[in-house]
Design an enzyme around this catalytic site. Structure first.
Site, PDB file in Angstrom:
ATOM      1  N   HIS A 151     -27.708 -12.471 -24.870  1.00 18.16           N
ATOM      2  CA  HIS A 151     -27.168 -11.076 -24.439  1.00 18.16           C
ATOM      3  C   HIS A 151     -27.914 -10.256 -25.708  1.00 18.16           C
ATOM      4  O   HIS A 151     -27.611 -11.005 -26.816  1.00 18.16           O
ATOM      5  CB  HIS A 151     -25.953 -10.931 -24.271  1.00 18.16           C
ATOM      6  CG  HIS A 151     -25.516  -9.576 -23.518  1.00 18.16           C
ATOM      7  ND1 HIS A 151     -25.490  -8.311 -24.587  1.00 18.16           N
ATOM      8  CD2 HIS A 151     -25.124  -9.173 -22.291  1.00 18.16           C
ATOM      9  CE1 HIS A 151     -25.060  -7.263 -23.676  1.00 18.16           C
ATOM     10  NE2 HIS A 151     -24.944  -7.747 -22.439  1.00 18.16           N
ATOM     11  N   ASP A 197     -20.340 -16.564 -28.574  1.00 20.69           N
ATOM     12  CA  ASP A 197     -20.048 -15.401 -27.707  1.00 20.69           C
ATOM     13  C   ASP A 197     -19.419 -15.811 -26.400  1.00 20.69           C
ATOM     14  O   ASP A 197     -20.085 -16.498 -25.591  1.00 20.69           O
ATOM     15  CB  ASP A 197     -21.509 -14.706 -27.231  1.00 20.69           C
ATOM     16  CG  ASP A 197     -21.363 -13.784 -26.273  1.00 20.69           C
ATOM     17  OD1 ASP A 197     -20.477 -13.500 -25.713  1.00 20.69           O
ATOM     18  OD2 ASP A 197     -22.481 -13.191 -26.028  1.00 20.69           O
ATOM     19  N   GLN A 224     -18.659 -14.282 -21.268  1.00 25.45           N
ATOM     20  CA  GLN A 224     -18.646 -14.990 -19.780  1.00 25.45           C
ATOM     21  C   GLN A 224     -17.918 -16.234 -19.699  1.00 25.45           C
ATOM     22  O   GLN A 224     -17.518 -16.634 -18.678  1.00 25.45           O
ATOM     23  CB  GLN A 224     -19.819 -15.268 -19.698  1.00 25.45           C
ATOM     24  CG  GLN A 224     -20.891 -13.955 -19.543  1.00 25.45           C
ATOM     25  CD  GLN A 224     -20.453 -13.052 -18.654  1.00 25.45           C
ATOM     26  OE1 GLN A 224     -20.015 -13.109 -17.648  1.00 25.45           O
ATOM     27  NE2 GLN A 224     -21.080 -11.951 -18.678  1.00 25.45           N
ATOM     28  N   LYS A 250     -13.822  -7.888 -18.920  1.00 27.57           N
ATOM     29  CA  LYS A 250     -14.260  -9.090 -17.842  1.00 27.57           C
ATOM     30  C   LYS A 250     -13.485 -10.229 -17.520  1.00 27.57           C
ATOM     31  O   LYS A 250     -13.709 -11.165 -16.760  1.00 27.57           O
ATOM     32  CB  LYS A 250     -15.331  -9.917 -18.437  1.00 27.57           C
ATOM     33  CG  LYS A 250     -16.905  -9.033 -18.895  1.00 27.57           C
ATOM     34  CD  LYS A 250     -18.026  -9.821 -19.481  1.00 27.57           C
ATOM     35  CE  LYS A 250     -19.055  -9.052 -20.262  1.00 27.57           C
ATOM     36  NZ  LYS A 250     -19.900  -8.210 -19.405  1.00 27.57           N
ATOM     37  N   CYS A 264     -29.240  -7.000 -19.933  1.00 27.62           N
ATOM     38  CA  CYS A 264     -29.474  -7.020 -21.410  1.00 27.62           C
ATOM     39  C   CYS A 264     -29.907  -8.443 -22.014  1.00 27.62           C
ATOM     40  O   CYS A 264     -29.126  -8.777 -23.012  1.00 27.62           O
ATOM     41  CB  CYS A 264     -27.960  -6.777 -22.089  1.00 27.62           C
ATOM     42  SG  CYS A 264     -27.451  -5.004 -21.509  1.00 27.62           S
TER      43      CYS A 264
END
Lengths: 409, 170
Positions: free
Chosen positions: A122, A199, A202, A225, A365
């Site tokens: 991203h 990261d 997700q 999220k 993104c």
């Protein structure tokens, strides 16, 4: 097994209609919906104990402080951190990564050093490293992709060397759904003396993530999220790294003593939380974690494996549609990005929208990844705990009708 | 798994009646068979436009003869609205002066932003009026305007160059 029917009742928004049709919400990789318990945690805070934290001597302030720190504890438990003080409350994953870039990387990466990332990041896990590399005279390197859009680690020995100071990558791609071998890459990074940043935007909402097991140095994720409100996220930092980091923002709350010309820093993690934090949303994130833990993250993951497999099979009927990412569900989360041949993703998005089906279209993104996939954009359906196979059926039949509508025949 | 309400959803038809106003037949026709795609060997005006939000791209070339648009071409990549709008534009400005082409852009832009009455537009805009339905889909308005904003860039650039040539003369 999740009781989807019962879960759906906990999400007021799922009973609304869009253009007179039932909402089919398949944009969970962008943001999830919120259960009543999370919404209630917000209103309770504002109606019953709204006040500033960490400073007040009055009852409301102490109550709010306790609840805010309790939320931090819940987040720590959720990601397997034995120490809650290793978690810094931030706005979102982007802010968490920028904090690492500014407070750690700018002081620990120098000329000739390397930062290793991937071609499926991203922008939020790429653009901050571009700046660090430029500012510090370091070099950015990339792990390439295989034809199935997993990481190609065949050349890792050449990419990861004693010059590498940081490996920064996503745990699950927001476009491809690919789950990356972050534990193995962490071990490889540590062997050459590099730190690893994961990261988790997700992955943390969808599968059990344990920072002790992964032995990662940094883990970043967003609340919104994972059923929590927008505007709250977490940066986990390993203790030995945290003690070495420079403050991020300067001002109130992050200081111990202040004189005319200098100041000393507060204890961890407040040192990194200048100003009044996002108290209400942090507390509501605690409620979101309670909700997910009651379901069990193993069950969440199993549900998403099952619905994603169902979707991937259903998509096989659509010959003109290309689906990206690995087929092996052990390497994939609940994200299905696709390209509809002659029909542009934007047109697909508009058509599905008018049928009440919310998907995401665009570059997500991840413009460098779009270049690698040789597409201008993709359409993306992404699932969560409340999605059903019937909703996948609706997506596929609406998609078929869309392709017919635009067909040149 | 939760059968009752789902069955009702599954029988829902997909007539897409609602989007017909967006994807009018003229638009689909221009999207499927875009006009004026042939690259011009030489051009007096050229500009490139891009919409980073969705990745739509368009390049416009114009050849003038006696101050009128004699030949025009576009090349692009993107959604049906952006590409159909570019195709319609190329047909619409042929034979016009640059001032007239620019005036058409302003009129079209006003229509997209809901600043003009549709009766006026029908008379003045010709085939361009087919894009009127786009204004009900605000997120798509910039798709429709991309080629036109690019035309405006090309015209401005041309005017700047012409001005420079005049002032360079001894």
């Amino acid at each position: 097994m999740l009781d989807i029917k019962a879960i759906r009742k906990d999400f007021p928004i799922l009973s609304r209609q869009v253009y007179g049709k039932p909402l089919v919400y398949l944009d969970n990789a962008a943001t999830s919906q919120k259960p009543t318990s999370v919404i209630k945690a917000l209103t309770e805070y504002y109606e019953e104990y709204n006040s500033n934290i960490h400073r007040g001597v009055h009852a409301l302030s102490m109550e709010a402080t306790d609840r805010y720190e309790e939320a931090r504890q819940k987040c720590a438990g959720f990601i397997g951190s034995p120490i809650a003080e290793n978690l810094i409350m931030v706005r979102n994953t982007t802010e968490a990564i920028n904090l690492v870039a500014q407070s750690w990387a700018q002081h620990n990466i120098g000329p000739g050093d390397e930062i290793l990332t991937t071609h499926m990041e991203h922008h939020s896990n790429l653009v901050p490293w571009q700046k660090v590399a430029k500012d510090r005279g370091a070099e950015l390197k990339f792990i390439p992709l295989t034809s199935e859009q997993t990481l190609d680690l065949s050349d890792l020995d050449r990419l990861l060397t004693s010059r590498t100071k940081l490996v920064a990558l996503n745990h699950m791609s927001n476009v491809l759904g690919t789950i990356n071998p972050v534990k193995e890459l962490g071990q490889a990074a540590h062997r050459v003396g590099a730190r690893i940043l994961i990261d988790g935007a997700q992955s943390v909402p969808h599968l059990k993530v344990d920072v002790k097991d992964l032995d990662c140095d940094f883990l970043a994720f967003s609340g919104h999220k994972m059923l929590a409100p927008t505007g709250i996220g977490v940066l986990y930092v390993k203790q030995e790294v945290l003690e070495d980091m420079e403050p991020f923002l300067r001002g109130g709350e992050m200081v111990k003593q202040v004189w005319d010309d200098h100041a000393t820093w507060n204890d961890l993690p407040m040192r990194f939380e200048a100003g009044t934090p996002n108290i209400a949303d942090a507390i509501a994130m605690g409620a979101a974690i309670d909700y997910l833990e009651a379901l069990g993250m193993e069950n969440v993951r199993q549900h998403e494996i099952s619905i994603t497999e169902y979707a991937l099979n259903a998509f096989q009927e659509l010959e003109e549609v290309t689906v990206f990412g690995p087929r092996d569900m052990s390497q994939r989360g609940g994200i299905v990005s696709f390209y509809g041949g002659d029909v542009h993703p934007h047109d697909i998005g508009t058509m599905l929208d008018r049928e009440g089906i919310a998907i995401r279209t665009g570059h997500h993104c991840a413009m460098p990844l779009m270049n690698k996939l040789a597409v201008p954009a993709t359409a993306r359906a992404s699932f969560y705990i409340y999605n059903t196979e019937e909703e996948v059926d609706l997506l596929v039949s609406a998609l078929k009708a869309t392709l017919r509508y635009f067909s040149k025949a | 798994m939760c059968a009752g309400w789902v069955i009702i959803m599954s029988t829902q038809g997909f007539d897409f009646a609602d989007v017909d106003d967006l994807y009018r037949e003229i638009i689909l026709d221009h999207y499927r068979s875009p006009r004026n795609q042939e690259k011009l060997a030489e051009s007096d005006l050229e500009a490139e436009g891009m919409n980073p939000f969705c990745g739509d791209e368009v390049v416009i070339q114009i050849k003038l003869v006696d101050g009128l648009v004699d030949a025009v071409s576009f090349k692009g990549n993107g959604c049906s609205i952006s590409q159909a709008s570019a195709s319609i534009l190329t047909d619409a400005i042929k034979g016009k002066t640059l001032d007239e082409a620019e005036a058409l852009y302003f009129r079209f832009r006003d229509m997209m932003y809901g600043k003009s009455s549709s009766d006026d537009d029908a008379d003045q805009l010709g085939e361009v009026e087919a894009l009127a339905g786009v204004k009900r889909f605000p997120i798509r308005v910039k798709c429709a305007l991309l080629a036109w904003a690019t035309l405006e860039d090309a015209i401005k650039k041309h005017a700047r160059e012409a001005e420079k040539k005049t002032s360079d003369k001894p």
